[in-house]
Design a protein around this motif. Sequence first.
Motif, PDB file in Angstrom:
ATOM      1  N   LEU A   1       0.717  -1.109  -0.033  1.00 10.32           N
ATOM      2  CA  LEU A   1      -0.106  -0.050  -0.067  1.00 10.32           C
ATOM      3  C   LEU A   1       0.812   1.143  -0.022  1.00 10.32           C
ATOM      4  N   VAL A   2       1.823   1.267   0.768  1.00 12.50           N
ATOM      5  CA  VAL A   2       2.716   2.343   0.989  1.00 12.50           C
ATOM      6  C   VAL A   2       3.418   2.467  -0.292  1.00 12.50           C
ATOM      7  N   GLU A   3       3.873   1.492  -1.061  1.00 10.29           N
ATOM      8  CA  GLU A   3       4.581   1.666  -2.343  1.00 10.29           C
ATOM      9  C   GLU A   3       3.454   2.274  -3.422  1.00 10.29           C
ATOM     10  N   ARG A   4       2.349   1.810  -3.525  1.00  8.84           N
ATOM     11  CA  ARG A   4       1.349   2.451  -4.423  1.00  8.84           C
ATOM     12  C   ARG A   4       1.209   4.005  -4.103  1.00  8.84           C
ATOM     13  N   VAL A   5       1.290   4.313  -2.848  1.00  5.46           N
ATOM     14  CA  VAL A   5       1.161   5.729  -2.612  1.00  5.46           C
ATOM     15  C   VAL A   5       2.568   6.334  -2.993  1.00  5.46           C
ATOM     16  N   ARG A   6       3.600   5.926  -2.915  1.00  7.76           N
ATOM     17  CA  ARG A   6       4.823   6.404  -3.167  1.00  7.76           C
ATOM     18  C   ARG A   6       4.728   6.574  -4.804  1.00  7.76           C
ATOM     19  N   HIS A   7       4.444   5.450  -5.472  1.00  8.27           N
ATOM     20  CA  HIS A   7       4.388   5.608  -6.798  1.00  8.27           C
ATOM     21  C   HIS A   7       3.555   6.663  -7.521  1.00  8.27           C
ATOM     22  N   LEU A   8       2.252   6.900  -6.993  1.00  7.17           N
ATOM     23  CA  LEU A   8       1.336   7.853  -7.412  1.00  7.17           C
ATOM     24  C   LEU A   8       1.789   9.261  -6.992  1.00  7.17           C
ATOM     25  N   MET A   9       2.878   9.318  -5.890  1.00  4.47           N
ATOM     26  CA  MET A   9       3.216  10.644  -5.526  1.00  4.47           C
ATOM     27  C   MET A   9       4.544  11.021  -6.570  1.00  4.47           C
TER      28      MET A   9
END
Length: 171
Positions: A14-22
């Motif tokens: 989940l954190v990686e998905r957020v980081r990717h969107l960012m």
Amino acid sequence: MSDLPYLNGYPVDLVERVRHLMTQGRLGPWLQRRYPDRHTIQTDKELYQYVKELKQRYLKNTAALAKVYFYNRQNPIKGTLGTNTFVSRPRGGKLKSKNEIRIAALFRDAPEAFLRMIVIHELAHLKEKEHNKSFYQLCCHMAPHYHQWEFDMRVWLTWRERSSIHHTDGQ
């Protein structure tokens, strides 16, 4: 400590998905699509009324609230987005107690779902002092989307903080 402190404790994927969107510059637009409307509650009086209505709907038999207000000294990184205090003071030989709820002032500019999530969290403390199973069951009773709102609010805080860093750096 993670470079995304609001998301500590969440699954790595989940954190990686957020980081990717960012990193792609898509986190803000994603949040805007998901939560397009901001609430209109701007004063302490409006906040008190909002909290009072939720309390009346879900927690009629809990102690009355003396004060509810937006508070400028809340520190989101340290986990204080809102506080529920129970103050006891001696008055005329008796002990008078008052409940107060403080909501971080940054929620004046938040989507209504995030304000509601914080308010429900603090209201639940009127009945359950600890963050235990009963506490979270009560939160979910008052807001079935409670856990999703909490995660999304943490993503919003991450985006908000990162956006302000980039604006002050001239980027």
